[in-house]
Structures are given as structure tokens and as C-alpha cells.
Write a protein that holds these residues in place. Sequence first.
Motif, PDB file in Angstrom:
ATOM      1  N   PHE A   1       0.837  -1.193   0.000  1.00 36.07           N
ATOM      2  CA  PHE A   1       0.000   0.000   0.000  1.00 36.07           C
ATOM      3  C   PHE A   1       0.867   1.236   0.000  1.00 36.07           C
ATOM      4  O   PHE A   1       2.026   1.213   0.387  1.00 36.07           O
ATOM      5  CB  PHE A   1      -1.014   0.017   1.144  1.00 36.07           C
ATOM      6  CG  PHE A   1      -0.520  -0.431   2.481  1.00 36.07           C
ATOM      7  CD1 PHE A   1       0.077   0.452   3.357  1.00 36.07           C
ATOM      8  CD2 PHE A   1      -0.694  -1.749   2.880  1.00 36.07           C
ATOM      9  CE1 PHE A   1       0.503   0.049   4.604  1.00 36.07           C
ATOM     10  CE2 PHE A   1      -0.274  -2.162   4.128  1.00 36.07           C
ATOM     11  CZ  PHE A   1       0.330  -1.260   4.996  1.00 36.07           C
ATOM     12  N   VAL A   2       0.260   2.322  -0.489  1.00 37.27           N
ATOM     13  CA  VAL A   2       0.995   3.561  -0.718  1.00 37.27           C
ATOM     14  C   VAL A   2       0.230   4.707  -0.076  1.00 37.27           C
ATOM     15  O   VAL A   2      -0.988   4.822  -0.250  1.00 37.27           O
ATOM     16  CB  VAL A   2       1.169   3.841  -2.224  1.00 37.27           C
ATOM     17  CG1 VAL A   2       1.963   5.126  -2.448  1.00 37.27           C
ATOM     18  CG2 VAL A   2       1.832   2.660  -2.922  1.00 37.27           C
ATOM     19  N   GLY A   3       0.957   5.553   0.649  1.00 30.31           N
ATOM     20  CA  GLY A   3       0.373   6.751   1.232  1.00 30.31           C
ATOM     21  C   GLY A   3       1.184   7.966   0.833  1.00 30.31           C
ATOM     22  O   GLY A   3       1.707   8.037  -0.279  1.00 30.31           O
ATOM     23  N   SER A   4       1.328   8.891   1.767  1.00 32.40           N
ATOM     24  CA  SER A   4       1.990  10.161   1.445  1.00 32.40           C
ATOM     25  C   SER A   4       3.487  10.019   1.241  1.00 32.40           C
ATOM     26  O   SER A   4       4.163  10.994   0.926  1.00 32.40           O
ATOM     27  CB  SER A   4       1.719  11.182   2.552  1.00 32.40           C
ATOM     28  OG  SER A   4       2.186  10.711   3.798  1.00 32.40           O
ATOM     29  N   GLU A   5       4.022   8.796   1.391  1.00 37.24           N
ATOM     30  CA  GLU A   5       5.449   8.591   1.136  1.00 37.24           C
ATOM     31  C   GLU A   5       5.761   8.267  -0.319  1.00 37.24           C
ATOM     32  O   GLU A   5       6.933   8.193  -0.697  1.00 37.24           O
ATOM     33  CB  GLU A   5       5.975   7.445   2.028  1.00 37.24           C
ATOM     34  CG  GLU A   5       5.825   6.035   1.466  1.00 37.24           C
ATOM     35  CD  GLU A   5       4.391   5.543   1.356  1.00 37.24           C
ATOM     36  OE1 GLU A   5       4.170   4.504   0.703  1.00 37.24           O
ATOM     37  OE2 GLU A   5       3.479   6.166   1.928  1.00 37.24           O
TER      38      GLU A   5
ATOM     39  N   ASP B   1       1.653   4.811   9.716  1.00 40.24           N
ATOM     40  CA  ASP B   1       2.802   5.553   9.185  1.00 40.24           C
ATOM     41  C   ASP B   1       2.451   6.311   7.905  1.00 40.24           C
ATOM     42  O   ASP B   1       3.011   7.376   7.629  1.00 40.24           O
ATOM     43  CB  ASP B   1       3.963   4.604   8.888  1.00 40.24           C
ATOM     44  CG  ASP B   1       4.649   4.092  10.143  1.00 40.24           C
ATOM     45  OD1 ASP B   1       4.385   4.646  11.225  1.00 40.24           O
ATOM     46  OD2 ASP B   1       5.447   3.149  10.026  1.00 40.24           O
ATOM     47  N   ARG B   2       1.556   5.761   7.116  1.00 42.89           N
ATOM     48  CA  ARG B   2       1.206   6.365   5.830  1.00 42.89           C
ATOM     49  C   ARG B   2      -0.012   7.275   5.921  1.00 42.89           C
ATOM     50  O   ARG B   2      -0.476   7.790   4.903  1.00 42.89           O
ATOM     51  CB  ARG B   2       0.939   5.257   4.806  1.00 42.89           C
ATOM     52  CG  ARG B   2       2.199   4.515   4.406  1.00 42.89           C
ATOM     53  CD  ARG B   2       1.870   3.265   3.597  1.00 42.89           C
ATOM     54  NE  ARG B   2       3.059   2.722   2.995  1.00 42.89           N
ATOM     55  CZ  ARG B   2       3.934   1.935   3.622  1.00 42.89           C
ATOM     56  NH1 ARG B   2       3.743   1.625   4.895  1.00 42.89           N
ATOM     57  NH2 ARG B   2       4.994   1.479   2.993  1.00 42.89           N
TER      58      ARG B   2
ATOM     59  N   GLY C   1       8.028   7.009   7.521  1.00 47.53           N
ATOM     60  CA  GLY C   1       8.071   6.992   8.972  1.00 47.53           C
ATOM     61  C   GLY C   1       6.803   7.509   9.590  1.00 47.53           C
ATOM     62  O   GLY C   1       5.734   7.430   9.001  1.00 47.53           O
ATOM     63  N   THR C   2       6.910   8.065  10.799  1.00 48.91           N
ATOM     64  CA  THR C   2       5.725   8.426  11.562  1.00 48.91           C
ATOM     65  C   THR C   2       5.249   9.841  11.272  1.00 48.91           C
ATOM     66  O   THR C   2       4.348  10.338  11.943  1.00 48.91           O
ATOM     67  CB  THR C   2       6.012   8.294  13.060  1.00 48.91           C
ATOM     68  OG1 THR C   2       7.101   9.160  13.398  1.00 48.91           O
ATOM     69  CG2 THR C   2       6.384   6.875  13.413  1.00 48.91           C
ATOM     70  N   HIS C   3       5.851  10.532  10.275  1.00 53.57           N
ATOM     71  CA  HIS C   3       5.420  11.859   9.863  1.00 53.57           C
ATOM     72  C   HIS C   3       5.361  12.834  11.034  1.00 53.57           C
ATOM     73  O   HIS C   3       4.412  13.592  11.200  1.00 53.57           O
ATOM     74  CB  HIS C   3       4.062  11.811   9.167  1.00 53.57           C
ATOM     75  CG  HIS C   3       4.066  10.937   7.955  1.00 53.57           C
ATOM     76  ND1 HIS C   3       5.155  10.806   7.130  1.00 53.57           N
ATOM     77  CD2 HIS C   3       3.112  10.122   7.439  1.00 53.57           C
ATOM     78  CE1 HIS C   3       4.865   9.969   6.141  1.00 53.57           C
ATOM     79  NE2 HIS C   3       3.649   9.539   6.317  1.00 53.57           N
ATOM     80  N   GLY C   4       6.389  12.786  11.889  1.00 54.34           N
ATOM     81  CA  GLY C   4       6.508  13.780  12.940  1.00 54.34           C
ATOM     82  C   GLY C   4       5.843  13.406  14.243  1.00 54.34           C
ATOM     83  O   GLY C   4       5.962  14.137  15.226  1.00 54.34           O
TER      84      GLY C   4
END
Length: 267
Positions: free
Chosen positions: A73-77, A161-162, A241-244
Motif C-alpha cells: 500500500f501507498v500513502g503520502s510517502e 505511518d502512511r 516513517g511516523t510523519h513527525g
Amino acid sequence: MRKLDNFDRNHLLAPLLEAGCERLHSGLELVPMTFGDVLYEAGGKLVHVYFPTTTVVSLFCVMEDGASDEVAFVGSEGIVGVPLFLGAETSPHRVVVRRTGHAFRLQGQLLLEEFKRSGAMQNLLLRYTQALITQISQCIACNRHHSVHQQFCRWLLSSVDRSPSNELWLTHESIAGMLGVRRETITKEVGELQTAGLIQIGRGRIVVVDRPRLEARACECYRGTNREFGRLLAGTNAFYGTHGRAPGRYLPVPGAATRAHIAAVPA
């Protein structure tokens, strides 16, 4: 559809634009993504690519009898539509939206033109592709060698994470379909994690509240995929990663967003 200049919401798109791929800028459109939307069918022509911002998209391997399993799966990364710049015109996977949100959409032909022109773009997208291949291969190995409990913990962490928050908006049935197990199995796993204080649940909603303990229960595949994304994309903003969000316990995000998201999740 509308234009939006906040391209850093996708951690792969931002460094592409910084690397000199300005021609992409004029072709990008921010489009809504609704839970269950099918972006590509397996064997379907790749017309657009997508850079998710607040949405998450699943890649499914589809069998001849119609059965399917989530392989990545793909998210904001990342980017959805990798086969296009690898020389393919069709998708090998069924690609489905599994978190309501937004993504930047781009004509595939424009991406190809820039890919052929820009060495910096080629370098970054091919490194991302290697990281995506690692995710797919790690998922296959995980399904063969690790318990459902370990797989579910890995899946929860990777999903958060995403995502733009520590909340996931999915039913037990849809999660079971992605992991290739029975709905009752997911209900049991969710109950165990909630009793242990690692997650909180609601109707169509799972909130991760104790990340360190959840990581301790996940298998090595979660850490292995993270290492590969970090190694291949080090030095850019496209870091998985955890995006902050700092390690520790989280509180649910309340308010209208909760009601809006939950309305988009089937019972």
C-alpha cells in the motif's frame, strides 16, 4: 478538482519538484479519493499517476477466481503508478483507495516525458521503486512465516505511518480481506490489542494509542521495510516513517473529521 501548492504533503513529490522537475507543477491536480474507489483494474491502462497526500491506496494481486490479496500500500510517502515509468502501459494490480482523502493526480505521459529528461527524477523514482519492491517481497515472506497477530501489528503500524493521523477508518471485514483471513480472526485480534491498551476502537475506527508496545509485538518485516525506505530515500523528504508523531501514547482525534470519515466506511 482544484489546484493546491502545498506539494510537501506528499514526501516524494516535494523532492521531485525541488530537483528541477518544474514541468510537473502545471499538470498536478488535487483530487478527492473515496474509500473503495478503484484507480486501476489489473490489466487496465495506466493513464494517470497519483501522489497521495491524505489518502492511502492498496495494491491487490487478483486471482482468476476473483480472490485477491493486498501485496502493498501507498500513502503520502510515495507514488501510485510505478509500472508506467518502468516501461509498462498497464497495471499488474488492482489498485483501490482504502482511506478517504486526497491525492495529486498527473497525466502519465507528462510524468514519462520528465522521467526521460531528468536524471534526478529517474534516480529518486527508481530508488522509491526498489523500496516498494522490498515492501511487496517482505509482505509475501511475512504471510508465510509469521503469525496473524504479528502480521496484523505490522499492518496497523505501516498503515498509521502512511496516514495523516493515528486513526484508521476500516471495518473488520475490509481488514480481513486485505490480510487474507476471516473476519472473526480480525475481531479477535482487535479485541486482544484493545484489552492490552494498545489500541482504541469504535464503529469502523481503530486508534493506535501505544505505539512502542505495538512495535514490540510486530514482526521483523515492519522494521526491515522501514530500514529499506530510510536507506534508499535518505537525504530527501521522501522518508517513510511516523510523519513527525513522536513515539509514545496517542489520544484519538475528535470532532467533525471523525463523523465525516466514519460516514465513508461501510458497516
